[in-house]
Design a protein around this motif. Structure first.
Motif, PDB file in Angstrom:
ATOM      1  N   LEU A 133       0.742  -1.315  -0.049  1.00 46.46           N
ATOM      2  CA  LEU A 133       0.006   0.016   0.000  1.00 46.46           C
ATOM      3  C   LEU A 133       0.992   1.380  -0.050  1.00 46.46           C
ATOM      4  CD1 LEU A 133      -2.920  -0.996   2.682  1.00 46.46           C
ATOM      5  CD2 LEU A 133      -3.003  -0.621   0.120  1.00 46.46           C
ATOM      6  N   GLY A 134       1.950   1.037   0.632  1.00 51.72           N
ATOM      7  CA  GLY A 134       2.945   2.402   0.834  1.00 51.72           C
ATOM      8  C   GLY A 134       3.425   2.537  -0.646  1.00 51.72           C
ATOM      9  N   LEU A 136       2.007   1.933  -3.345  1.00 49.87           N
ATOM     10  CA  LEU A 136       0.908   2.463  -4.361  1.00 49.87           C
ATOM     11  C   LEU A 136       0.707   3.938  -3.873  1.00 49.87           C
ATOM     12  CD1 LEU A 136      -1.628  -0.538  -4.357  1.00 49.87           C
ATOM     13  CD2 LEU A 136       0.098   0.302  -6.105  1.00 49.87           C
ATOM     14  N   GLU A 137       0.823   4.239  -2.695  1.00 51.24           N
ATOM     15  CA  GLU A 137       0.505   5.646  -2.279  1.00 51.24           C
ATOM     16  C   GLU A 137       1.446   6.390  -2.905  1.00 51.24           C
ATOM     17  OE1 GLU A 137      -1.911   7.182  -0.580  1.00 51.24           O
ATOM     18  OE2 GLU A 137      -0.738   9.319  -0.291  1.00 51.24           O
ATOM     19  N   SER A 140       0.823   6.644  -6.453  1.00 51.58           N
ATOM     20  CA  SER A 140      -0.276   8.031  -6.649  1.00 51.58           C
ATOM     21  C   SER A 140       0.134   9.256  -6.444  1.00 51.58           C
ATOM     22  CB  SER A 140      -1.348   7.620  -5.750  1.00 51.58           C
ATOM     23  OG  SER A 140      -1.838   6.311  -6.101  1.00 51.58           O
ATOM     24  N   LYS A 141       0.868   9.297  -5.429  1.00 53.23           N
ATOM     25  CA  LYS A 141       1.270  10.758  -5.025  1.00 53.23           C
ATOM     26  C   LYS A 141       2.317  11.437  -6.233  1.00 53.23           C
ATOM     27  CE  LYS A 141       3.693  11.205  -1.384  1.00 53.23           C
ATOM     28  NZ  LYS A 141       3.873  10.864   0.105  1.00 53.23           N
ATOM     29  N   SER A 144       0.351  12.113  -9.380  1.00 49.68           N
ATOM     30  CA  SER A 144      -0.430  13.412  -9.067  1.00 49.68           C
ATOM     31  C   SER A 144       0.381  14.398  -9.284  1.00 49.68           C
ATOM     32  CB  SER A 144      -1.293  13.384  -7.614  1.00 49.68           C
ATOM     33  OG  SER A 144      -2.070  14.156  -7.559  1.00 49.68           O
ATOM     34  N   ASP A 150      -7.031  13.069 -11.115  1.00 56.54           N
ATOM     35  CA  ASP A 150      -7.688  12.001 -10.467  1.00 56.54           C
ATOM     36  C   ASP A 150      -8.410  11.036 -11.138  1.00 56.54           C
ATOM     37  OD1 ASP A 150      -6.271  12.750  -8.162  1.00 56.54           O
ATOM     38  OD2 ASP A 150      -8.259  13.047  -6.900  1.00 56.54           O
ATOM     39  N   MET A 153      -6.077   8.705 -12.795  1.00 54.41           N
ATOM     40  CA  MET A 153      -5.162   7.868 -11.933  1.00 54.41           C
ATOM     41  C   MET A 153      -5.139   6.423 -11.736  1.00 54.41           C
ATOM     42  SD  MET A 153      -2.527   8.737  -9.943  1.00 54.41           S
ATOM     43  CE  MET A 153      -3.053  10.316  -9.657  1.00 54.41           C
ATOM     44  N   ASN A 154      -6.532   6.223 -11.403  1.00 57.78           N
ATOM     45  CA  ASN A 154      -6.658   4.526 -11.224  1.00 57.78           C
ATOM     46  C   ASN A 154      -5.811   3.965 -12.567  1.00 57.78           C
ATOM     47  OD1 ASN A 154      -7.253   5.186  -8.827  1.00 57.78           O
ATOM     48  ND2 ASN A 154      -9.356   4.540  -9.119  1.00 57.78           N
ATOM     49  N   ILE A 157      -2.120   3.560 -12.604  1.00 54.20           N
ATOM     50  CA  ILE A 157      -1.819   2.965 -11.573  1.00 54.20           C
ATOM     51  C   ILE A 157      -1.849   1.339 -11.786  1.00 54.20           C
ATOM     52  CG2 ILE A 157      -1.812   2.350  -9.242  1.00 54.20           C
ATOM     53  CD1 ILE A 157      -1.797   4.930  -8.363  1.00 54.20           C
TER      54      ILE A 157
END
Lengths: 235, 235
Positions: A133-134, A136-137, A140-141, A144, A150, A153-154, A157
């Motif tokens: 999860l880290g 992926l975060e 994303s960041k 971004s 947004d 984004m998905n 990713i």
DNA sequence: TCATCCTATGGTACGATGTACGAGTCAATC
DNA sequence: GATTGACTCGTACATCGTACCATAGGATGA
């Protein structure tokens, strides 16, 4: 649910560790269990991990493991996440552009999994641990910050995720059986009537996996967030 | 070693199916075994396939299976390849451009695997059966016709392979556990301090998987063999 | 001091699995 | 009638995950 876990073990007591090795294993702990599980998985692959072997290596009884861990699935989950930690890019890279940062993280991700070939095929079917999860975060960041909205984004990713997972799983399973690949290519040759093209390009041999990975990754990133200079395909 | 296989079975006799189960099943055959294995895998997943259950469904003794099949691994190999047959594009498409043909084949490939979600995760770790080799051959031939050189061919093929496999494996395993995904996203929400960005875009929910797949695929193809009108990077 | 409780260990046992072994059946052939 | 080869399957075994339960020892309260 989760078994209780010793948050802190104050006890050091009279465990002699330094001299005679005869009887005295250190006490069980989640950390030791996970570390040993990773060792075992590295050495024997997914099927090589059995609760009995794990207990043997830890010098404990089999059922003692179950005080620290729900079940074998739990061991897999923990071992997997343990292997996927990401410490971030080195300082030199940090200041650079988003593209470099992303590529660094994804190549590190792939590298971590290839160092533990059992991990790649495990990851998709398991609940996502904090380390994943880290990542992926972070992804994303960074995207971004690079201007990806947004709404897009998905898609970005998951495309990257798909690509990394596919490349790594494939590489990891071919890795484990170079002989098999030779055999397969031989079989292919004997069937060259049916598969002339892939026989000609020797598809199953001598591939520059790292290059393939980087190449496709560049194309995907170009697609999601084109480079200003609009550089084309390298090579 | 391969067990011998009955080339011809003359006996048809009297087949009852689902009512009284006493004696009269049709004779065993590789075809029947594979078909039943696929049924079982579809219904119960990878772990649901046991030799005993398979034999039960076939109305035979467990050990009878081993005359037709080497071992359980063999059943997996056969079931996998059975599911991956490709009949080619419909006539309408046939005359069209290479890009359409490739996309059709890859989407059909993905579709076949998603119809049998156990197949995706099985494929990378198994020896390539004739149907998969056929698809790879078709892919090579088409790309070759599109102007991709032999030198670039393997990179292109493996990138596409990686992408398709990653997308399909990921989708298939998420598919199996929508509830889990909900739970995961909930957990994410409760941890939104750590993962604000992926929580905001609701990464784990409501994804247009088909769209994601098609999108990344376009980017990859643009990279390998740019369209004349050229959205992607020129080469 | 003893009684109680919590943490932690591990022996035994059970049901499930893949499959080795070898005895069985039946049709075709000599 | 005897033999052979294709095919079936009951029994048995090793190995697996883990439920259940007895135990030990330190901490705590009386």
């Amino acid at each position: 649910m989760a078994a209780k876990r010793s948050g802190a073990q104050s006890k050091r007591s009279h465990r002699k560790k330094t001299d005679a090795p005869p009887r005295s294993e250190p006490p069980l702990s989640l950390e030791r269990i996970v570390a040993t599980a990773v060792e075992l998985l590295d050495a024997q692959g997914v099927d090589g991990l059995t609760m009995r072997q794990l207990a043997d290596r830890l010098g404990s009884g089999v059922m003692s493991l179950y005080w620290h861990v729900d079940n074998k699935e739990g061991v897999f989950d923990l071992a997997l996440d343990a292997v996927l930690e990401y410490r971030g890019p080195p300082q030199i890279v940090e200041a650079q552009d988003w593209r470099t940062a992303i590529i660094h993280m994804l190549e590190d991700w792939r590298g971590s999994m290839l160092r533990h070939p059992w991990s790649a095929s495990l990851l998709p079917s398991r609940t996502l641990g904090p380390n994943i999860l880290g990542r992926l975060e972070l992804l994303s960041k960074t995207l971004s910050g690079a201007g990806v909205t947004d709404a897009d984004m998905n898609v970005a990713i998951w495309s990257l995720w798909n690509y990394v997972m596919g490349a790594t799983i494939t590489r990891a399973s071919f890795d484990r059986s170079d002989d098999d690949m030779d055999a397969a290519q031989q079989r292919l040759t004997s069937l060259s009537a049916h598969y002339p093209t892939i026989e000609r390009t020797r598809l199953l041999l001598d591939n520059d996996w790292d290059g393939v990975f980087r190449n496709g990754l560049d194309f995907l990133l170009d697609g999601f967030a084109p480079r200003p200079g609009g550089v084309g395909a390298p090579r």
